[in-house]
Each structure stands twice: as structure tokens, then as C-alpha cells.
Scaffold this active site. Structure first.
Site, PDB file in Angstrom:
ATOM      1  N   TYR A  82     -89.483-124.199  16.027  1.00 44.19           N
ATOM      2  CA  TYR A  82     -89.736-125.580  15.586  1.00 44.19           C
ATOM      3  C   TYR A  82     -89.927-125.674  14.067  1.00 44.19           C
ATOM      4  O   TYR A  82     -90.587-126.612  13.595  1.00 44.19           O
ATOM      5  CB  TYR A  82     -90.986-126.119  16.289  1.00 44.19           C
ATOM      6  CG  TYR A  82     -90.729-126.630  17.703  1.00 44.19           C
ATOM      7  CD1 TYR A  82     -89.804-127.641  17.953  1.00 44.19           C
ATOM      8  CD2 TYR A  82     -91.449-126.131  18.785  1.00 44.19           C
ATOM      9  CE1 TYR A  82     -89.589-128.132  19.237  1.00 44.19           C
ATOM     10  CE2 TYR A  82     -91.240-126.618  20.080  1.00 44.19           C
ATOM     11  CZ  TYR A  82     -90.311-127.621  20.296  1.00 44.19           C
ATOM     12  OH  TYR A  82     -90.098-128.121  21.564  1.00 44.19           O
TER      13      TYR A  82
ATOM     14  N   LYS B  58     -90.541-127.636  29.401  1.00 45.88           N
ATOM     15  CA  LYS B  58     -91.740-127.249  28.644  1.00 45.88           C
ATOM     16  C   LYS B  58     -92.939-126.927  29.555  1.00 45.88           C
ATOM     17  O   LYS B  58     -92.928-127.229  30.750  1.00 45.88           O
ATOM     18  CB  LYS B  58     -92.094-128.387  27.684  1.00 45.88           C
ATOM     19  CG  LYS B  58     -90.992-128.676  26.649  1.00 45.88           C
ATOM     20  CD  LYS B  58     -91.510-129.646  25.607  1.00 45.88           C
ATOM     21  CE  LYS B  58     -90.431-130.043  24.626  1.00 45.88           C
ATOM     22  NZ  LYS B  58     -90.984-130.846  23.520  1.00 45.88           N
TER      23      LYS B  58
ATOM     24  N   ASN C 235     -93.784-133.915  26.605  1.00 46.43           N
ATOM     25  CA  ASN C 235     -92.643-134.748  26.995  1.00 46.43           C
ATOM     26  C   ASN C 235     -91.649-134.007  27.900  1.00 46.43           C
ATOM     27  O   ASN C 235     -90.474-134.379  27.969  1.00 46.43           O
ATOM     28  CB  ASN C 235     -91.952-135.343  25.758  1.00 46.43           C
ATOM     29  CG  ASN C 235     -91.480-134.286  24.786  1.00 46.43           C
ATOM     30  OD1 ASN C 235     -91.675-133.096  25.011  1.00 46.43           O
ATOM     31  ND2 ASN C 235     -90.853-134.718  23.704  1.00 46.43           N
TER      32      ASN C 235
ATOM     33  N   GLU D  29     -80.251-122.935  17.987  1.00 46.01           N
ATOM     34  CA  GLU D  29     -81.286-122.731  19.005  1.00 46.01           C
ATOM     35  C   GLU D  29     -80.814-121.788  20.122  1.00 46.01           C
ATOM     36  O   GLU D  29     -81.577-120.940  20.581  1.00 46.01           O
ATOM     37  CB  GLU D  29     -81.703-124.082  19.589  1.00 46.01           C
ATOM     38  CG  GLU D  29     -82.426-124.962  18.581  1.00 46.01           C
ATOM     39  CD  GLU D  29     -82.684-126.383  19.079  1.00 46.01           C
ATOM     40  OE1 GLU D  29     -83.269-127.165  18.321  1.00 46.01           O
ATOM     41  OE2 GLU D  29     -82.296-126.713  20.222  1.00 46.01           O
TER      42      GLU D  29
ATOM     43  N   HIS E 198     -87.135-130.354  26.000  1.00 42.95           N
ATOM     44  CA  HIS E 198     -86.546-130.381  24.660  1.00 42.95           C
ATOM     45  C   HIS E 198     -85.036-130.355  24.842  1.00 42.95           C
ATOM     46  O   HIS E 198     -84.533-129.752  25.780  1.00 42.95           O
ATOM     47  CB  HIS E 198     -86.989-129.134  23.868  1.00 42.95           C
ATOM     48  CG  HIS E 198     -86.189-128.902  22.613  1.00 42.95           C
ATOM     49  ND1 HIS E 198     -86.466-129.548  21.427  1.00 42.95           N
ATOM     50  CD2 HIS E 198     -85.087-128.126  22.374  1.00 42.95           C
ATOM     51  CE1 HIS E 198     -85.593-129.164  20.510  1.00 42.95           C
ATOM     52  NE2 HIS E 198     -84.747-128.301  21.059  1.00 42.95           N
TER      53      HIS E 198
HETATM   54  P1  CMP Z   1     -88.974-131.986  20.954  1.00 46.44           P
HETATM   55  O1  CMP Z   1     -87.760-132.778  21.262  1.00 46.44           O
HETATM   56  O2  CMP Z   1     -89.086-130.639  21.581  1.00 46.44           O
HETATM   57  O3  CMP Z   1     -89.066-131.822  19.355  1.00 46.44           O
HETATM   58  C1  CMP Z   1     -90.275-131.679  18.666  1.00 46.44           C
HETATM   59  C2  CMP Z   1     -91.462-131.936  19.531  1.00 46.44           C
HETATM   60  O4  CMP Z   1     -92.646-132.297  18.835  1.00 46.44           O
HETATM   61  C3  CMP Z   1     -91.207-133.137  20.437  1.00 46.44           C
HETATM   62  O5  CMP Z   1     -90.242-132.833  21.390  1.00 46.44           O
HETATM   63  C4  CMP Z   1     -92.610-133.413  20.936  1.00 46.44           C
HETATM   64  O6  CMP Z   1     -93.027-132.493  21.943  1.00 46.44           O
HETATM   65  C5  CMP Z   1     -93.412-133.158  19.664  1.00 46.44           C
HETATM   66  N1  CMP Z   1     -93.675-134.410  18.909  1.00 46.44           N
HETATM   67  C6  CMP Z   1     -92.764-135.162  18.242  1.00 46.44           C
HETATM   68  N2  CMP Z   1     -93.355-136.225  17.662  1.00 46.44           N
HETATM   69  C7  CMP Z   1     -94.678-136.122  17.949  1.00 46.44           C
HETATM   70  C8  CMP Z   1     -95.819-136.901  17.642  1.00 46.44           C
HETATM   71  N3  CMP Z   1     -95.716-138.007  16.900  1.00 46.44           N
HETATM   72  N4  CMP Z   1     -97.014-136.504  18.121  1.00 46.44           N
HETATM   73  C9  CMP Z   1     -97.131-135.380  18.865  1.00 46.44           C
HETATM   74  N5  CMP Z   1     -96.078-134.591  19.192  1.00 46.44           N
HETATM   75  C10 CMP Z   1     -94.868-134.955  18.750  1.00 46.44           C
END
Ligand code: CMP
Length: 150
Positions: free
Chosen positions: A51, A11, A114, A128, A117
Site C-alpha cells: 500500500y 481482506k 471494505n 500488484e 481490494h
Molecule cells: P483499497 O481499495 O484496498 O485501497 C486502500 C484502502 O485504504 C482502501 O481499500 C480502504 O481499505 C482504505 N481506505 C481508503 N480510504 C480510507 C479512509 N478515508 N479511511 C479509512 N480507510 C480508508
């Protein structure tokens, strides 16, 4: 166990911090073969579509803003049990809760940043991968029935 493919995105936070090399090294050291890769920037429309299952959640707008903030490296990864094994290697969604040694513990900061993904199940992986690379890319190499390898 079956050979599977899964989709990962490295990311914008990890791209900006210069962690593409460190993360792809972890991926390869853990037995995943990178079979497709594309460095690109999501548009708001394409991030929304990618998403779409999270639309309506309180973090959705912030997630979109973050997703379009810089480039991502999308990769199709192949190995036995790739979907579940990659989720293990990533760690929990929230970097603060991710198990030590996982990609998100090492390179994530705070949600939504984070670092990576990974598809959550086999059907999501197919969807995806097809969205970014086309349907052919979603088929494991041992199931392809003609000479074009990847
Ligand atoms: P990802 O696994 O890409 O799937 C959805 C994304 O939304 C997740 O990683 C995070 O980047 C984001 N995300 C999920 N939960 C939260 C949250 N509670 N607050 C902010 N971002 C979130």
C-alpha cells in the site's frame, strides 16, 4: 476489448466473517476466471510495501493495522476488461457509498473494512500481481507464448 488480469485481496474482515465462499462465488458468477490464489497473512513490512502509494495519508496506520489483522485471500482474476469490470463489481471504496448489489455493499462494513481490494488500473494490476505472485502471473493467458498455461 482485451483480455486482462487484475489482483484482488479478500481482506481480513471478510475472511473473519466467513465470506470467502460468498465473495468468490460472486466473482465467478460475474465471469472472472481465478487463475492464481494464495491465502496468507501480510507482515507489517509487506503491507507497507503493498500500500506504499497511500503512505502519509491520515488513514495509513489504521489501514496497515487492519491489513495485518488476519489472513487475506489474494487472487489473480482474468477476463476481458478485468480491471474496470472488477472495480464495478466491488463498488465504491466506502461501503456506505457502494452501489447496492456490489461486493463492498454486501460484505463491507465501515472503512477500512471494505471486504475487498481491486487494482485501480492496468499498471497497478501488473505491479500488484508481480509483488505477490511473480511477473509471469501478470501476463494474460492469450499472450503467453509457451505451453505453461498460467
Ligand atoms: P483499497 O481499495 O484496498 O485501497 C486502500 C484502502 O485504504 C482502501 O481499500 C480502504 O481499505 C482504505 N481506505 C481508503 N480510504 C480510507 C479512509 N478515508 N479511511 C479509512 N480507510 C480508508
Amino acid at each position: 476489448m482485451a483480455i486482462q488480469r487484475t489482483l484482488t485481496l479478500i481482506k481480513p474482515d471478510a475472511y473473519k466473517a466467513g465470506n470467502i465462499g460468498n465473495i468468490t462465488a460472486m466473482i465467478e458468477e460475474n465471469g472472472f476466471k481465478i487463475v492464481h490464489a494464495l491465502l496468507f497473512k501480510f507482515t507489517e513490512k509487506s503491507a507497507k510495501q503493498f500500500y506504499s502509494e497511500h503512505e502519509g495519508k491520515p488513514f495509513f496506520d489504521g489501514l496497515l493495522q487492519f491489513t495485518v489483522s488476519d489472513k487475506v485471500l489474494a487472487m489473480v482474476l482474468e477476463k476481458e476488461n478485468a480491471v474496470a469490470d472488477f472495480r464495478k463489481l466491488m463498488g465504491a471504496t466506502d461501503p456506505a457509498k457502494a452501489e447496492p448489489g456490489t461486493i463492498r455493499a454486501k460484505y463491507g462494513t465501515a472503512l477500512p473494512k471494505n471486504a475487498v481490494h481491486g487494482s485501480d488500473k492496468e499498471s497497478s494490476a501488473k505491479k500488484e500481481i508481480t509483488y505477490i505472485f511473480g511477473e509471469f502471473a501478470s501476463i494474460p493467458s492469450n499472450e503467453k507464448n509457451h505451453a505453461k498455461e498460467y
